[in-house]
Design an enzyme around this catalytic site. Sequence first.
Site, PDB file in Angstrom:
ATOM      1  N   ARG A 252     -40.444   7.754 -44.143  1.00  0.00           N
ATOM      2  CA  ARG A 252     -39.461   7.166 -43.243  1.00  0.00           C
ATOM      3  C   ARG A 252     -39.884   5.737 -42.947  1.00  0.00           C
ATOM      4  O   ARG A 252     -41.080   5.420 -42.925  1.00  0.00           O
ATOM      5  CB  ARG A 252     -39.368   7.962 -41.934  1.00  0.00           C
ATOM      6  CG  ARG A 252     -38.622   9.287 -42.072  1.00  0.00           C
ATOM      7  CD  ARG A 252     -37.129   9.056 -42.203  1.00  0.00           C
ATOM      8  NE  ARG A 252     -36.371  10.297 -42.191  1.00  0.00           N
ATOM      9  CZ  ARG A 252     -35.956  10.952 -43.262  1.00  0.00           C
ATOM     10  NH1 ARG A 252     -36.271  10.478 -44.460  1.00  0.00           N
ATOM     11  NH2 ARG A 252     -35.246  12.063 -43.159  1.00  0.00           N
ATOM     12  N   GLU A 281     -32.415   0.906 -40.955  1.00  0.00           N
ATOM     13  CA  GLU A 281     -31.457   1.009 -42.065  1.00  0.00           C
ATOM     14  C   GLU A 281     -30.015   0.939 -41.557  1.00  0.00           C
ATOM     15  O   GLU A 281     -29.709   1.475 -40.487  1.00  0.00           O
ATOM     16  CB  GLU A 281     -31.686   2.334 -42.813  1.00  0.00           C
ATOM     17  CG  GLU A 281     -33.049   2.417 -43.462  1.00  0.00           C
ATOM     18  CD  GLU A 281     -33.324   3.771 -44.106  1.00  0.00           C
ATOM     19  OE1 GLU A 281     -32.410   4.631 -44.099  1.00  0.00           O
ATOM     20  OE2 GLU A 281     -34.432   3.972 -44.604  1.00  0.00           O
ATOM     21  N   HIS A 299     -32.808   3.781 -49.741  1.00  0.00           N
ATOM     22  CA  HIS A 299     -33.022   5.166 -49.308  1.00  0.00           C
ATOM     23  C   HIS A 299     -32.358   6.125 -50.306  1.00  0.00           C
ATOM     24  O   HIS A 299     -31.606   7.028 -49.939  1.00  0.00           O
ATOM     25  CB  HIS A 299     -32.458   5.380 -47.902  1.00  0.00           C
ATOM     26  CG  HIS A 299     -33.076   6.541 -47.188  1.00  0.00           C
ATOM     27  ND1 HIS A 299     -33.274   6.572 -45.830  1.00  0.00           N
ATOM     28  CD2 HIS A 299     -33.562   7.732 -47.648  1.00  0.00           C
ATOM     29  CE1 HIS A 299     -33.832   7.717 -45.470  1.00  0.00           C
ATOM     30  NE2 HIS A 299     -34.016   8.439 -46.559  1.00  0.00           N
TER      31      HIS A 299
END
Length: 335
Positions: A252, A281, A299
């Site tokens: 993460r 993000e 991602h």
Amino acid sequence: MAGGGGEQRVDPVPAVLFIRRPGAPFCDAMHQRFRVLELATRASTEQAAAFLAAAAAEPDPPRAAVVMGGRSVRADAAFLDAVPSVRCLLSTAAGVDHIDLAECARRGVAVANSGTVYSADVADHAVGMLVDVLRRVSAAERFVRRRLWPLQEGGYPLGSKLGGKRVGIIGLGNIGSLIAKRLEAFGCVIYYNSRRPKDSVSYRYFPNVHDLASESDILVVACALNKETRHIVDKDVLEALGKDGIVINIGRGANIDEAALVSALKDGRIAGAGLDVFENEPKVPVELLSMDNVVLTPHSAVFTAESRSDLCEHLICNLEAFFAGKPLITPVLLP
């Protein structure tokens, strides 16, 4: 199903709350099996509140909710207050940092995640980014596309080989273990940090990340995000890794102190990075965009055609188990 007197009684189709990103896959398969109440994550706060209130007021309100991972919506006390009928939360990700596990435990709400559906794909992606950073694949590709090759004197800048590198993996779970096996095949030496040593592996264990970094050429972040692992890679860890060190993050974004990472890259205190995840993000620090020693992906380590198909089947199996009163396929241990 037959009722008393021979009449046919049709059991109601269970309702499922689906908090999804626009264009999320497997919607059709969900609709074939359940009464799906969909809320796109781009909905405003007011729209989301109205949607949840309407779902809660239905004659047969949803008892299960599917929540997309990646910080899209947080399933916390406010969320569970809005739809108190929900007794099961399913994460489409392996990580559950977007779900308040303590609150779920207090309320008796079951939680499941994606299990190992994505593990092999994420491990492949991590190794691919590492090869890219070391061998400058993306940078060289941009070099050729810009027609700079004929102008280069003395050859293209040298990359670095992967074989023989000391790789420190933070988090030796399903994904971290698969990354380790792949890198062993390249001739790498594997070290790791985890909550506790694992008897099943012979890799050298480091009880803290700073010492792991000081003995490694490469750090791979593959741990979950929680209070203990937020910014587990900070300025001091990056300093310990050193000017020739590489960081790969497929965990993460907040596992790394992003500001400290940007600073270390700008100042040449580490050699490069491969990042699939970011703290805010989809915002990416603008400084990273011009760095040829940094590989960036959106991602997307989990996304393959195969993993999407597998996730759809996995998600539906978890839902059907819950509605049938059976154990979840991939339950998350609650605190």
